[in-house]
Design an enzyme around this catalytic site. Structure first.
Site, mmCIF file in Angstrom:
data_model
loop_
_atom_site.group_PDB
_atom_site.id
_atom_site.type_symbol
_atom_site.label_atom_id
_atom_site.label_comp_id
_atom_site.label_asym_id
_atom_site.label_seq_id
_atom_site.Cartn_x
_atom_site.Cartn_y
_atom_site.Cartn_z
ATOM 1 N N LYS A 210 0.842 -1.200 0.000
ATOM 2 C CA LYS A 210 0.000 0.000 0.000
ATOM 3 C C LYS A 210 0.878 1.251 0.000
ATOM 4 C CE LYS A 210 -3.523 2.272 2.775
ATOM 5 N NZ LYS A 210 -4.433 2.206 3.904
ATOM 6 N N LYS A 507 9.244 -0.674 14.069
ATOM 7 C CA LYS A 507 9.785 -0.517 12.704
ATOM 8 C C LYS A 507 10.865 0.549 12.697
ATOM 9 C CE LYS A 507 5.527 -1.165 9.987
ATOM 10 N NZ LYS A 507 4.637 -0.454 9.085
HETATM 11 O O1 F6P Z 1 2.408 -4.131 9.960
HETATM 12 C C1 F6P Z 1 1.838 -2.907 9.708
HETATM 13 C C2 F6P Z 1 1.315 -2.760 8.321
HETATM 14 O O2 F6P Z 1 1.155 -1.410 8.100
HETATM 15 C C3 F6P Z 1 0.014 -3.522 8.063
HETATM 16 O O3 F6P Z 1 -1.087 -2.848 8.539
HETATM 17 C C4 F6P Z 1 0.039 -3.660 6.588
HETATM 18 O O4 F6P Z 1 -0.873 -4.604 6.143
HETATM 19 C C5 F6P Z 1 1.489 -4.050 6.382
HETATM 20 O O5 F6P Z 1 2.201 -3.273 7.337
HETATM 21 C C6 F6P Z 1 2.034 -3.854 5.004
HETATM 22 O O6 F6P Z 1 1.969 -2.526 4.584
HETATM 23 P P1 F6P Z 1 2.168 -2.120 3.078
HETATM 24 O O7 F6P Z 1 1.090 -2.748 2.269
HETATM 25 O O8 F6P Z 1 2.108 -0.622 3.060
HETATM 26 O O9 F6P Z 1 3.516 -2.623 2.626
#
Ligand code: F6P
Length: 540
Positions: A210, A507
């Site tokens: 995302k 993170k």
């Molecule tokens: O672990 C946190 C998180 O933000 C989740 O909510 C999400 O699904 C995952 O990391 C991956 O995020 P992205 O799709 O932005 O790589």
């Protein structure tokens, strides 16, 4: 507008439920079932091809009435309206929560912040359909003219668990022409093992993120890119890499042509995204028709949730019973026990959906909760789990609530194996909820000294969920059922089920620690972390 946050403990129904909980100690699930021959019928509800039998919950009709009153007093319906309308109910991130728009049929309109989101959803779906069809039919060729035989989905969390779960669940609907790999972990073994099984000439890599910033995904994506470029050269990237993201500039900066990017929107939470373009691998595996049917299943459950009266409303009752178990019966964990090998990744998928959503301890207005919120979710398919952790479920000192899922028809019938599977599920539901008394054990001729060891206390609450067949439609409706159950719980608790601040700090810290490990910095963290970094550096 998001309705005001309410402290549920101030509600009349909350006090009624506390009194009900005290009374419930006087009777057991066994008593409830035996006292009312009609209980199973009155506690079985259905919608969107999913049947829920909650007769094995420790809940009397008056508990159910109080739970429904709690939903009313806590304003669950108002928040539901706000969510489906596109209000920014994810208050801490100031975002709409509109995964339900991902499955609204073409032709529907939903304007959010001045934009028709359903129109945009279908535009992306059509592009996904064309692309998936090209890959499936062999029209999409790799740089050297080979058709695609392997798809590697690189993503983590919601960008991995949904696609990986759906791929496993819908194995019977995939023609097996393409091998799928799901790479998530930054452990170099994950990407190495996947790539070792692929030929660059016939591999398509989907970078699913995302934000397009997630450390694990971007690291693995760079490894895959280098692997491809070293075999086929830079120009091959356009033929072998596509991206799924909300961030076009970052995708372009990575070197993926925006024409090969499938977008989605900030109003889709990662753990609610398997039916967005994050489901591209699913569409390639099961085709346009299969994916459309998956969306139809999601939508059917959304409609059920929106339109069915409270006392027959599956997600509402499932969510309320979860609150009852968590807050009033003090049950901290729920085991998800699908009696279907195809659903082997479903518990892992639900872990993120439920725990990242409802593992919170402040309400939307920033005030602390004084009650328990999200239960711990975990599980394994039956019958395997029976030979592993069920001992604790039956006779341990912690009570675990159980969701037993039965799929009535097998896609791979073998003699009476499917009936054996179902018989085991039903037997477990009976033993967990009813138990076995000392008198019953003794009546079998068990010697007195052994009787206490064989007594089963029972009284473990069970949701029995049945579907006729596991297909794209029922998978969609099952996932939507859990999504909305999570919503109901969060609505009662007054928390923001759609943010995930708890995962951010770790993170950030990891980035600084990595610098230290690599000797690029010598920051001091805390004495324990500093000592562990030093130990790791010596050992590596
Ligand atoms: O672990 C946190 C998180 O933000 C989740 O909510 C999400 O699904 C995952 O990391 C991956 O995020 P992205 O799709 O932005 O790589």
């Amino acid at each position: 507008m998001t309705p005001a946050t309410i402290d549920p403990t101030t509600l009349r129904a909350w006090s009624d439920l506390s009194a009900e909980a005290a009374r419930s100690r006087e009777s057991s699930i066994r008593d409830l079932i035996d006292a009312d021959p009609d209980r199973s019928r009155s506690c079985t509800i259905d919608g969107a091809r999913v049947i829920l039998d909650y007769s094995r919950q420790r809940a009397t009709p008056s508990v159910i009435a109080s739970l429904l009153a709690l939903a009313e007093q806590a304003g669950v319906e108002d928040l539901r309206t706000a969510m489906f309308r596109g209000d920014h109910i994810n208050t801490t991130e100031d975002r709409a929560v509109l995964h339900t728009a991902l499955r609204q049929p073409a032709g529907d309109r939903l304007e959010v912040d001045g934009v028709d989101v359903v129109g945009e959803v279908h535009e992306v779906l059509s592009r996904m359909g064309v692309f998936a069809n090209e890959v499936r039919s062999g029209a999409w060729l790799g740089a050297t003219g080979s058709r695609i035989r392997s798809v590697v989905n690189i993503g983590i969390g919601g960008s991995d668990l949904g696609p990986a779960m759906a791929y496993a669940a819908l194995g019977a609907f995939d023609d097996g022409q393409i091998a799928f790999h799901f790479v998530s972990n930054v452990d170099p073994t994950d990407i190495s093992v996947a790539l070792a099984q692929c030929d660059p000439e016939s591999t398509l890599v989907i970078v699913a993120s995302k934000t397009f910033t997630t450390l694990e995904t971007m690291t693995n994506a760079h490894v895959a890119r280098a692997w491809l470029v070293s075999a086929l050269g830079e120009a091959a990237v356009a033929h072998h890499f596509v991206a799924v993201s909300t961030d076009a500039p970052k995708v372009e900066a990575f070197g993926i042509d925006p024409a090969n990017m499938f977008g989605f929107w900030d109003w889709v939470g990662g753990r609610y995204s398997m039916d967005s373009s994050i489901g591209l691998s699913t569409m390639i595996a099961i085709g346009w028709d299969g994916f459309s049917s998956l969306l139809a299943g999601f939508h059917a459950m959304d409609t059920h949730f929106l339109t069915t009266p409270p006392e027959r409303n599956l997600p509402l009752l499932m969510g309320l019973l979860a609150v009852w178990n968590r807050d009033f019966l003090d049950i901290p964990t729920t085991a998800v026990l699908p009696y279907s090998q195809y659903l082997k990744r479903f518990p892992a998928y639900l872990q993120q959906l439920t725990m990242e959503s409802n593992g919170k301890s402040v309400r939307r207005d920033g005030t602390s909760v004084s009650y328990d919120t999200g239960a711990i979710f975990w599980g394994e398919p039956g019958t395997n789990g029976q030979h592993s952790f069920y001992q604790l479920l039956h006779q341990g000192t912690s009570i675990v609530a159980c969701d037993i899922i039965i799929v009535a028809r097998s896609e791979n019938p073998q003699g009476d194996q499917q009936d054996m599977l179902a018989a085991n599920a039903l037997a477990q539901a009976a033993v967990l909820s009813r138990g076995r008394t000392a008198a019953e054990v003794a009546a079998d001729g068990t010697p007195a000294w052994l009787v206490p060891h064989k007594v089963m206390p029972g009284n473990r609450p069970v949701n029995l969920i049945m579907i006729d067949r596991l297909d794209p439609f029922t998978l969609g409706s099952l996932v939507s059922l859990y999504e909305h159950s999570v919503f109901v719980q969060g609505a009662i608790w007054g928390i923001d089920s759609y943010d995930q601040w708890g995962v951010e700090l770790g993170k950030k810290l990891a980035v600084g620690i990595l610098d230290d490990i690599n000797g690029h910095a010598s920051s001091t963290f805390d004495p324990a972390t500093d000592a562990s970094i030093a130990l790791y550096r010596r050992l590596r």
